[in-house]
Design a protein around this motif. Structure first.
Motif, mmCIF file in Angstrom:
data_model
loop_
_atom_site.group_PDB
_atom_site.id
_atom_site.type_symbol
_atom_site.label_atom_id
_atom_site.label_comp_id
_atom_site.label_asym_id
_atom_site.label_seq_id
_atom_site.Cartn_x
_atom_site.Cartn_y
_atom_site.Cartn_z
ATOM 1 N N ILE A 1 0.704 -1.145 0.037
ATOM 2 C CA ILE A 1 -0.009 -0.152 0.137
ATOM 3 C C ILE A 1 1.009 1.065 -0.148
ATOM 4 O O ILE A 1 0.653 2.260 -0.881
ATOM 5 N N ASP A 2 1.885 1.090 0.738
ATOM 6 C CA ASP A 2 2.755 2.488 0.976
ATOM 7 C C ASP A 2 3.625 2.652 -0.443
ATOM 8 O O ASP A 2 3.674 3.972 -0.862
ATOM 9 N N LYS A 3 3.883 1.473 -1.049
ATOM 10 C CA LYS A 3 4.387 1.746 -2.363
ATOM 11 C C LYS A 3 3.577 2.312 -3.512
ATOM 12 O O LYS A 3 3.752 3.524 -4.198
ATOM 13 N N TYR A 4 2.307 1.774 -3.540
ATOM 14 C CA TYR A 4 1.303 2.610 -4.269
ATOM 15 C C TYR A 4 0.899 4.168 -3.772
ATOM 16 O O TYR A 4 0.766 5.034 -4.804
ATOM 17 N N ILE A 5 0.887 4.324 -2.716
ATOM 18 C CA ILE A 5 0.752 5.795 -2.039
ATOM 19 C C ILE A 5 1.967 6.579 -2.565
ATOM 20 O O ILE A 5 1.712 7.716 -3.025
ATOM 21 N N ASN A 6 3.188 5.909 -2.268
ATOM 22 C CA ASN A 6 4.375 6.841 -2.640
ATOM 23 C C ASN A 6 4.331 7.210 -4.225
ATOM 24 O O ASN A 6 5.006 8.073 -4.737
ATOM 25 N N ASN A 7 3.678 6.262 -4.958
ATOM 26 C CA ASN A 7 3.723 6.386 -6.366
ATOM 27 C C ASN A 7 2.832 7.183 -6.941
ATOM 28 O O ASN A 7 2.660 7.466 -8.378
ATOM 29 N N GLY A 8 1.745 7.718 -6.037
ATOM 30 C CA GLY A 8 0.773 8.531 -6.639
ATOM 31 C C GLY A 8 -0.655 7.679 -6.868
ATOM 32 O O GLY A 8 -1.300 8.241 -7.561
ATOM 33 N N TYR A 9 -0.473 6.357 -6.824
ATOM 34 C CA TYR A 9 -1.797 5.504 -7.068
ATOM 35 C C TYR A 9 -2.681 5.412 -6.016
ATOM 36 O O TYR A 9 -3.891 5.225 -6.443
ATOM 37 N N LEU A 10 -2.479 5.553 -4.854
ATOM 38 C CA LEU A 10 -3.240 5.224 -3.723
ATOM 39 C C LEU A 10 -3.148 6.329 -2.734
ATOM 40 O O LEU A 10 -2.185 7.091 -2.618
ATOM 41 N N ILE A 11 -4.211 6.894 -2.178
ATOM 42 C CA ILE A 11 -4.185 7.818 -0.956
ATOM 43 C C ILE A 11 -5.046 7.292 0.202
ATOM 44 O O ILE A 11 -5.911 6.682 0.221
ATOM 45 N N LYS A 12 -4.330 7.495 1.498
ATOM 46 C CA LYS A 12 -5.025 7.118 2.573
ATOM 47 C C LYS A 12 -5.370 8.434 3.439
ATOM 48 O O LYS A 12 -4.334 9.127 3.936
ATOM 49 N N GLN A 13 -6.377 8.302 3.780
ATOM 50 C CA GLN A 13 -6.991 9.576 4.271
ATOM 51 C C GLN A 13 -7.837 8.988 5.607
ATOM 52 O O GLN A 13 -8.740 8.384 5.802
ATOM 53 N N GLY A 14 -6.914 8.973 6.947
ATOM 54 C CA GLY A 14 -7.532 8.199 8.156
ATOM 55 C C GLY A 14 -7.835 6.730 7.822
ATOM 56 O O GLY A 14 -6.695 5.986 7.342
ATOM 57 N N ASN A 15 -8.851 6.326 8.068
ATOM 58 C CA ASN A 15 -9.121 4.821 7.693
ATOM 59 C C ASN A 15 -9.854 4.588 6.120
ATOM 60 O O ASN A 15 -10.153 3.452 6.027
ATOM 61 N N ILE A 16 -9.720 5.705 5.395
ATOM 62 C CA ILE A 16 -10.379 5.410 4.068
ATOM 63 C C ILE A 16 -8.924 5.435 3.091
ATOM 64 O O ILE A 16 -8.113 6.002 3.084
ATOM 65 N N LEU A 17 -9.004 4.115 2.357
ATOM 66 C CA LEU A 17 -8.186 4.303 1.214
ATOM 67 C C LEU A 17 -8.629 4.261 0.032
ATOM 68 O O LEU A 17 -9.668 3.727 -0.284
ATOM 69 N N LYS A 18 -8.264 4.985 -0.917
ATOM 70 C CA LYS A 18 -8.787 5.683 -2.061
ATOM 71 C C LYS A 18 -7.851 5.565 -3.208
ATOM 72 O O LYS A 18 -6.321 5.679 -3.096
ATOM 73 N N ALA A 19 -8.199 5.112 -4.391
ATOM 74 C CA ALA A 19 -7.549 5.086 -5.676
ATOM 75 C C ALA A 19 -7.463 6.588 -6.334
ATOM 76 O O ALA A 19 -8.596 7.093 -6.174
ATOM 77 N N THR A 20 -6.360 7.191 -6.616
ATOM 78 C CA THR A 20 -6.308 8.324 -7.359
ATOM 79 C C THR A 20 -6.638 8.214 -8.795
ATOM 80 O O THR A 20 -7.093 7.137 -9.080
ATOM 81 N N TYR A 21 -6.797 9.299 -9.594
ATOM 82 C CA TYR A 21 -7.353 9.167 -10.753
ATOM 83 C C TYR A 21 -6.300 8.163 -11.414
ATOM 84 O O TYR A 21 -6.480 7.264 -12.359
ATOM 85 N N GLU A 22 -4.828 8.305 -11.376
ATOM 86 C CA GLU A 22 -3.827 7.517 -11.855
ATOM 87 C C GLU A 22 -4.068 6.247 -11.332
ATOM 88 O O GLU A 22 -3.753 5.049 -12.199
ATOM 89 N N GLY A 23 -4.378 5.964 -10.221
ATOM 90 C CA GLY A 23 -4.719 4.529 -9.603
ATOM 91 C C GLY A 23 -5.739 4.076 -10.308
ATOM 92 O O GLY A 23 -5.648 2.610 -10.587
ATOM 93 N N MET A 24 -6.804 4.547 -10.744
ATOM 94 C CA MET A 24 -7.996 4.042 -11.387
ATOM 95 C C MET A 24 -7.570 3.370 -12.559
ATOM 96 O O MET A 24 -8.013 2.578 -13.107
ATOM 97 N N MET A 25 -6.723 4.070 -13.333
ATOM 98 C CA MET A 25 -6.200 3.440 -14.656
ATOM 99 C C MET A 25 -5.309 2.124 -14.381
ATOM 100 O O MET A 25 -4.998 1.297 -15.515
ATOM 101 N N ILE A 26 -4.910 1.942 -13.325
ATOM 102 C CA ILE A 26 -4.004 0.398 -13.166
ATOM 103 C C ILE A 26 -4.972 -0.328 -12.027
ATOM 104 O O ILE A 26 -4.066 -1.107 -11.321
ATOM 105 N N LEU A 27 -6.150 -0.078 -11.735
ATOM 106 C CA LEU A 27 -6.896 -0.583 -10.550
ATOM 107 C C LEU A 27 -6.915 -2.158 -10.654
ATOM 108 O O LEU A 27 -6.772 -2.707 -9.393
ATOM 109 N N ASP A 28 -6.994 -2.754 -11.782
ATOM 110 C CA ASP A 28 -6.865 -4.374 -11.555
ATOM 111 C C ASP A 28 -5.521 -4.865 -10.982
ATOM 112 O O ASP A 28 -5.523 -5.797 -10.277
ATOM 113 N N GLN A 29 -4.474 -4.204 -11.343
ATOM 114 C CA GLN A 29 -3.080 -4.814 -10.655
ATOM 115 C C GLN A 29 -3.233 -4.259 -9.292
ATOM 116 O O GLN A 29 -2.618 -5.246 -8.531
ATOM 117 N N ILE A 30 -3.672 -3.229 -8.911
ATOM 118 C CA ILE A 30 -3.678 -2.879 -7.470
ATOM 119 C C ILE A 30 -4.398 -3.705 -6.707
ATOM 120 O O ILE A 30 -3.980 -4.516 -5.651
#
Length: 362
Positions: free
Chosen positions: A328-357
């Motif tokens: 998860i931290d790897k994806y956050i550092n690469n701009g694909y996920l964000i963590k806001q408190g207890n909520i984990l979200k895909a960014t727009y860039e993350g949406m584009m590789i969502l299957d892999q995530i």
């Protein structure tokens, strides 16, 4: 408590060259038989509850002649008594003044229009039955009858549609000021005319380019990109579809319709002859806790609501962040996920590789 109901009406005036939904050509006698069986399907398999959302899809539900459309609306009336969002799918060429008046009278308050392209030559080439002028007329008819919550569908990557044409499509659609816009990348399925004619899907790079164009244009016009393929004005997200993406349960009736109740995912027969003989022959999948957990991750991350890690911990006794922290931290550092408190979200860039995530998380 189940709050959503899906109804499938399989008939179309014309069969589009790309379509692989459960559908067939409209004939009056078929429709009469179908509605009789749908009535039994509802009576036997769908309890009358306080449904918050009803979605009538297809096919083209509004292809039904006036008296049959009213019969359908009467069938659904007991289920719709407290409904908040009541959606009908339509194709513009089937929507008459009287049909819109019927929909409005029986409480339908949201309509999803299959536009697909605003270029009349492209529409003709893919065997659609309408022109863009028909779309404009449909939107006017709906608003005249106080059905103001309107979704317009657009397909990306159709053959011979240039980037310039897509920009014109977006301009035309925005000129109608819809509350909701759904955009789908062309998928070529077996047994469709596109497949037989060896039409190819756009490659990943070009698809991404088209999505970027759509995303940027619609965000700049005040729409929220709240799910991979869906954009809405504030407060106008599809509540019915959010039921699916939140992994909540729902009933379904009709040919090939899929439901999810009491930890069972089911699908009615797609065989029309069987269905009109009242043989609904459901395929059944018992959803285990592991399945449920995987569905939760897969579906929740499709939306900009994201995945509630504390809810997952409470329901499944799994601490995803603890178990998958380095991933998860790897994806956050690469701009694909964000963590806001207890909520984990895909960014727009993350949406584009969502299957892999998703694969990496489950």
């Amino acid at each position: 408590m189940v709050k959503s109901l899906y109804i499938h009406i399989p008939f179309c005036q014309k069969i589009c060259d790309y379509c692989d939904f459960t559908k067939l050509q409209y004939f009056h006698n078929f429709a009469v038989s179908y509605l009789n069986s749908l009535e039994k399907d509802l009576k036997d398999n769908v309890p009358i509850l306080d449904y918050e959302t009803i979605y009538v899809g297809g096919g083209t539900p509004t292809v039904l002649e006036d008296e049959l459309l009213e019969k359908l609306l009467i069938l659904l009336k007991p289920y719709a008594k407290n409904v908040k969002e009541y959606t009908f799918e339509t194709n513009p060429e089937t929507l008459t003044k009287h049909k819109v008046e019927l929909l409005s009278r029986y409480g339908v308050n949201r309509v999803s229009i299959g536009v697909e392209s605003t270029n009349d030559e492209i529409l003709k080439a893919i065997n659609r039955g309408h022109t863009f002028a028909d779309v404009v007329n449909s939107v006017s008819l709906l608003r005249e009858n106080n059905i103001n919550n309107i979704n317009l569908d657009l397909i990306l990557g159709l053959p011979n549609v240039s980037e310039k044409m897509l920009k014109k499509d977006l301009k035309n659609i925005l000129s109608l000021n819809p509350d909701h816009i759904s955009t789908y990348s062309l998928t070529v399925h077996e047994h469709t005319v596109f497949y037989l004619n060896k039409i190819e899907e756009p490659d990943n790079d070009y698809s991404r380019h088209l999505y970027d164009l759509v995303h940027e244009t619609l965000i700049n016009h005040g729409y929220e990109h709240y799910e991979v393929s869906n954009f809405a004005k504030p407060g106008k997200k599809s509540e019915h579809n959010l039921t699916y993406w939140r992994n909540e349960e729902y009933y379904a009736a009709g040919l090939g319709a899929s439901g999810y109740v009491d930890d069972i995912r089911y699908k009615n027969t797609t065989n029309f002859s069987k269905y009109i003989e009242n043989n609904f022959e459901k395929e059944i999948e018992k959803v285990t806790l592991k399945d449920k957990f995987e569905y939760q991750i897969m579906l929740n991350l499709r939306t900009f609501e994201g995945l509630d890690l504390s809810r997952v911990r409470n329901i499944y006794n799994k601490d995803i962040y603890k178990e998958k922290q380095s991933t998860i931290d790897k994806y956050i550092n690469n701009g694909y996920l964000i963590k806001q408190g207890n909520i984990l979200k895909a960014t727009y860039e993350g949406m584009m590789i969502l299957d892999q995530i998703i694969v990496d998380l489950i």
